[in-house]
Structures are given as C-alpha cells and as structure tokens.
Design a protein around this motif. Sequence first.
Motif, mmCIF file in Angstrom:
data_model
loop_
_atom_site.group_PDB
_atom_site.id
_atom_site.type_symbol
_atom_site.label_atom_id
_atom_site.label_comp_id
_atom_site.label_asym_id
_atom_site.label_seq_id
_atom_site.Cartn_x
_atom_site.Cartn_y
_atom_site.Cartn_z
ATOM 1 N N UNK A 154 0.820 -1.268 0.194
ATOM 2 C CA UNK A 154 -0.067 0.162 -0.064
ATOM 3 C C UNK A 154 0.859 1.418 0.166
ATOM 4 N N UNK A 155 2.111 1.222 -0.522
ATOM 5 C CA UNK A 155 2.920 2.235 -0.710
ATOM 6 C C UNK A 155 2.667 3.338 -1.625
ATOM 7 N N UNK A 156 2.065 2.715 -2.773
ATOM 8 C CA UNK A 156 1.634 3.567 -4.101
ATOM 9 C C UNK A 156 2.981 3.740 -5.000
ATOM 10 N N UNK A 157 3.121 4.834 -5.757
ATOM 11 C CA UNK A 157 4.197 4.954 -6.381
ATOM 12 C C UNK A 157 5.231 6.044 -5.759
ATOM 13 N N UNK A 158 6.372 5.367 -5.642
ATOM 14 C CA UNK A 158 7.434 6.153 -4.890
ATOM 15 C C UNK A 158 7.653 7.526 -5.406
ATOM 16 N N UNK A 159 7.794 8.481 -4.921
ATOM 17 C CA UNK A 159 8.234 9.732 -5.322
ATOM 18 C C UNK A 159 9.493 10.221 -5.736
ATOM 19 N N UNK A 160 10.446 9.322 -5.319
ATOM 20 C CA UNK A 160 11.871 9.214 -5.616
ATOM 21 C C UNK A 160 12.616 8.134 -4.799
ATOM 22 N N UNK A 161 13.476 7.525 -5.478
ATOM 23 C CA UNK A 161 14.324 6.423 -4.559
ATOM 24 C C UNK A 161 15.695 7.066 -4.766
ATOM 25 N N UNK A 162 16.338 7.519 -3.764
ATOM 26 C CA UNK A 162 17.721 7.938 -3.383
ATOM 27 C C UNK A 162 18.155 7.532 -2.096
ATOM 28 N N UNK A 163 19.258 8.056 -1.770
ATOM 29 C CA UNK A 163 20.077 7.466 -0.569
ATOM 30 C C UNK A 163 19.770 8.475 0.663
ATOM 31 N N UNK A 164 18.708 9.516 0.361
ATOM 32 C CA UNK A 164 18.395 10.355 1.584
ATOM 33 C C UNK A 164 16.991 10.542 1.930
ATOM 34 N N UNK A 165 16.419 9.076 1.860
ATOM 35 C CA UNK A 165 15.056 8.993 2.603
ATOM 36 C C UNK A 165 15.407 9.211 4.183
ATOM 37 N N UNK A 166 14.607 9.769 4.754
ATOM 38 C CA UNK A 166 14.746 10.147 6.550
ATOM 39 C C UNK A 166 14.517 9.009 7.041
ATOM 40 N N UNK A 167 15.099 8.556 8.370
ATOM 41 C CA UNK A 167 14.918 7.695 9.287
ATOM 42 C C UNK A 167 14.865 8.419 10.620
ATOM 43 N N UNK A 168 13.622 8.502 11.684
ATOM 44 C CA UNK A 168 13.679 9.162 12.594
ATOM 45 C C UNK A 168 13.952 8.334 13.851
ATOM 46 N N UNK A 169 14.328 7.186 13.821
ATOM 47 C CA UNK A 169 14.612 6.000 14.667
ATOM 48 C C UNK A 169 13.462 5.182 15.010
ATOM 49 N N UNK A 170 12.129 5.521 14.389
ATOM 50 C CA UNK A 170 10.971 4.793 14.447
ATOM 51 C C UNK A 170 10.537 4.665 13.121
ATOM 52 N N UNK A 171 10.296 5.644 12.308
ATOM 53 C CA UNK A 171 9.685 5.553 11.001
ATOM 54 C C UNK A 171 10.611 6.047 9.794
ATOM 55 N N UNK A 172 10.584 5.355 8.764
ATOM 56 C CA UNK A 172 11.329 5.670 7.509
ATOM 57 C C UNK A 172 10.296 6.628 6.822
ATOM 58 N N UNK A 173 10.716 7.712 6.387
ATOM 59 C CA UNK A 173 10.131 8.574 5.622
ATOM 60 C C UNK A 173 10.149 8.564 4.151
ATOM 61 N N UNK A 174 9.341 7.999 3.539
ATOM 62 C CA UNK A 174 9.525 7.811 1.860
ATOM 63 C C UNK A 174 8.465 8.766 1.254
ATOM 64 N N UNK A 175 8.819 9.519 0.183
ATOM 65 C CA UNK A 175 8.006 10.080 -0.532
ATOM 66 C C UNK A 175 7.043 9.251 -1.306
ATOM 67 N N UNK A 176 6.012 9.586 -1.806
ATOM 68 C CA UNK A 176 5.078 8.767 -2.538
ATOM 69 C C UNK A 176 4.349 10.012 -3.514
ATOM 70 N N UNK A 177 3.813 9.285 -4.674
ATOM 71 C CA UNK A 177 3.087 10.075 -5.767
ATOM 72 C C UNK A 177 1.854 9.273 -5.759
ATOM 73 N N UNK A 178 0.533 10.183 -5.765
ATOM 74 C CA UNK A 178 -0.533 9.379 -6.313
ATOM 75 C C UNK A 178 -0.839 9.813 -7.795
ATOM 76 N N UNK A 179 -0.715 9.032 -8.659
ATOM 77 C CA UNK A 179 -0.703 9.212 -10.146
ATOM 78 C C UNK A 179 -2.318 9.827 -10.584
ATOM 79 N N UNK A 180 -3.297 9.226 -9.769
ATOM 80 C CA UNK A 180 -4.693 9.576 -10.084
ATOM 81 C C UNK A 180 -4.952 11.176 -9.617
ATOM 82 N N UNK A 181 -4.738 11.222 -8.427
ATOM 83 C CA UNK A 181 -5.036 12.769 -7.833
ATOM 84 C C UNK A 181 -3.741 13.606 -8.048
ATOM 85 N N UNK A 182 -2.683 13.359 -8.517
ATOM 86 C CA UNK A 182 -1.485 14.130 -8.481
ATOM 87 C C UNK A 182 -1.059 14.695 -7.042
#
Length: 176
Positions: free
Chosen positions: A20-48
Amino acid sequence: NVSIIDTSMGIRDKRIVVYDIGTWGWVDDRNHFDGINLWLPTLDATSGEASLALIEMETFFVGISPTITKRIPLGLETDNVFVSRASKDGKIFVSLLNSGVVLVIDGSNQEILKRVTANEMACGVDLALGTDGIERVFVPNGNAGTVQVIDANTLEIITTTKLELNSPCVATTSPD
C-alpha cells in the motif's frame, strides 16, 4: 521493496515488500529515518497528490512487512519528491520538483511548518552545516542552472547562485 544496509559491514541485512505504498516519489539515499519511522516520498498518479509515507520499521527487523503509520500530505506534484537529512533542530526539508516548492516539516510532530517558494523547479534538496555554524539548505534548479540557498533557521532564501557550466538536478553537500 525496502532494504536496510549495515554500513559497518557493507552488506544488505534485510529486504522486504511494503504494501500500500503507492508510487514512490523518488528513490535515493536520503530518505529520512527518525529512529522509528522511515519517511518515504510517494505520488498518487490519479490525484496528482504527493505525500510522505511514514513506515514503522520495528517489524521489518523481525521479517514482518512494515506498516504505514501516517501520511503527510504535501500538495500537488507531477514528477519527483526529494527528502533532505534532518537539521540540528529536527526540521526535514522536502522539495517538490515541478511545483518549485520546498516544504519544511517539524520532525518531532510531523507537521508542515512552512512552504518556501523556491525555483520554478525544486530538484534534489540537501542540508549542510557551514564553517560559520549556520545550517543551509541547497535547492538546485536544473532548468534555470541555479542553486538557491535557504537558511535552515530563519527559513528564508538567502541567495541564488547562477552556475555557468551545468544544470544541477541534485545537491549533495560535504561537511567541509
């Protein structure tokens, strides 16, 4: 798929599918990890709509597919979303490529603090601490051949530099 790499060993420890992640907004080496959660950018192609999916990682280490604990809506974006490393005071900077916007997010309460209108295009953003002790956010614009610099404390654009020889797409800073 999400992979964890043990930097001390240089090997991949785990790899698992996030549903249920959807489409990734970008895959690079700078996704943020806060010690609990990994923050991943996503894009919804239908809604923009672009968002940050916060993925709880504790279950990941025991081989269970991690769950999305929160989505932070970022606004409209048609192409890519880039995430910076965290500032000393916990701010995360997120650039929306074609929207030309940099969002400043409080990493502790996961709320948007400010929207900074940057370039006509806000490419891969990065954060660095200068020798003067000031943290700066670098926002490249490949179309204009410029890099804008935002003061990470005041959240104001402090300069725009025109590059003569290239069109920058991703900023990567060095501690020196």
